[in-house]
Design an enzyme around this catalytic site. Structure first.
Site, PDB file in Angstrom:
ATOM      1  NE  ARG A 152      -5.809   9.697   9.440  1.00 24.43           N
ATOM      2  CZ  ARG A 152      -5.736  10.989   9.069  1.00 24.43           C
ATOM      3  NH1 ARG A 152      -6.071  11.944   9.905  1.00 24.43           N
ATOM      4  NH2 ARG A 152      -5.360  11.306   7.850  1.00 24.43           N
TER       5      ARG A 152
ATOM      6  CG  HIS B  51     -11.264  13.972  10.467  1.00 25.30           C
ATOM      7  ND1 HIS B  51     -10.885  12.665  10.269  1.00 25.30           N
ATOM      8  CD2 HIS B  51     -10.199  14.723  10.059  1.00 25.30           C
ATOM      9  CE1 HIS B  51      -9.654  12.617   9.775  1.00 25.30           C
ATOM     10  NE2 HIS B  51      -9.215  13.858   9.631  1.00 25.30           N
TER      11      HIS B  51
END
Ligand code: NDP
Ligand code: OXD
Length: 312
Positions: free
Chosen positions: A227, A275
């Site tokens: 993350r 991502h």
């Protein structure tokens, strides 16, 4: 008994996947919720805070992702079970992302691309795989699968977890007491941690300065597919610019989408991806949702239940 798909840009694709997997499923996609009382199950990715709290009969929340920080950040999240997405399709995607990036930096491709652009024919020394240790922060479902795939390529492996762990062919370290020793053996750092209050901001310039300096590569490498909230992007850039870090692959960022003005975009030693390390495939997520809702209806135990106190 209706299932609400909420938060994801791909809600209608997921809805179609669920209908294909089980045509008897009642599906709604947010914000089309004429009767909030009818919603028993939610498939969610970053739902607008407060929206799930409006569903008085909700029994289960299924996360579209393996990470659940996008749910737990909502202070009004209903106290029903939350299950995260664990699936071989997702795991396989993460393994290929991590393996590709480890190999890319081991073989100095980022510099070779620069040499190509400059039409420079130049030999660059490279270590053998067995001369490098890949250290994985987070030896959960994804970290362990990556370790299993990297072992046969010849790398030495280390791993860091919250609690003590034993994993075949991986030198395991745990907790804050084990962190410096783990970093001191790691040449290529792979970050596969969840974002929790304990892990937020953990990847700093100071932490990166503790990595082992490999003998032949120009410096250690960072690969973050966990993350963005785990990392300081300024710290990574400072570390690269000072030569403390050789190169980085970043798939996740503290702000997503990454603003076009951000310095990371133009950095020559950063391989940036938006991502995409391991996307949740609509067919896989549909199968998973149908199976978890079935278990919930039958009162069976739910695998991959999130521990809210731990935050993952
Ligand atoms: P798991 O829950 O299976 O594993 C998490 C691991 O992190 C465990 O080994 C756990 O330790 C460790 N951990 C958690 N907190 C700490 C801490 N404070 N200190 C040290 N170790 C800690 O998660 P997954 O492997 O399934 O997924 C990991 C993350 O990958 C997700 O949370 C998500 O953020 C990210 N992800 C990113 C994707 C992308 O496309 N970029 C796609 C999918 C996931 P322990 O074993 O002791 O519990
Ligand atoms: C996940 C993600 O958590 O895709 O699965 O980021």
């Amino acid at each position: 008994m209706t299932t609400l798909i909420i938060g994801s840009e791909r809600a209608s694709t997921f809805a179609q996947g669920v209908r294909d997997a089980d045509p008897s499923f009642n599906i709604r996609t947010w914000p089309d919720v004429p009767d909030p009382k009818a919603i028993r199950y939610a498939l969610a990715w970053g739902p607008p805070p407060g929206e799930l709290a409006k569903l008085p009969n909700l029994q289960l929340i299924v996360s579209v992702g393996a990470g659940v920080d996008h749910l737990l950040k909502d202070p009004s999240l209903p106290g029903v079970p939350v299950v995260r997405f664990v699936d071989e399709d997702l795991t396989g995607r993460m393994v290929s992302y991590v393996a590709a990036n480890v190999l890319y930096h081991h073989r100095r491709m980022i510099e070779l691309r620069e040499k190509q652009a400059a039409r420079t024919w130049e030999y660059l020394a490279e270590p053998a795989a067995h001369e490098l240790t890949v250290g994985i922060m987070g030896l959960g479902v994804l970290g362990q699968a990556c370790a299993k795939a990297l072992g046969p390529l010849g790398y030495k492996l280390a791993g860091w977890t919250r609690g003590p762990k034993e994993v075949a062919n991986v030198k395991c370290f745990a907790g804050s007491a084990g962190l410096d020793a783990f970093l001191g053996e790691t040449d290529i750092l792979v970050v596969l941690l969840p974002l929790t209050p304990d892990t937020r901001g953990i990847i700093t310039r100071k932490l990166l300065s503790k990595l082992h300096r490999p003998a032949i590569l120009p410096g250690p490498v960072l690969i973050n597919a966990g993350r963005g909230g785990l990392q300081s992007e300024d710290g990574i850039i400072a570390s690269l610019d000072a030569g403390e870090l050789y190169a980085a692959s970043l798939d996740v960022f503290s702000t997503e989408p990454l603003p076009a003005s951000h310095a990371v975009w133009a950095h020559k030693r950063i391989l940036l991806t938006p991502h995409i390390a391991a996307e949740s495939d609509p067919r896989a997520i549909a199968r998973y949702l149908v199976a978890q809702v079935g278990r919930s209806k039958r009162g069976e135990p739910l695998p991959n239940l999130v521990d809210r106190a731990r935050g993952y």
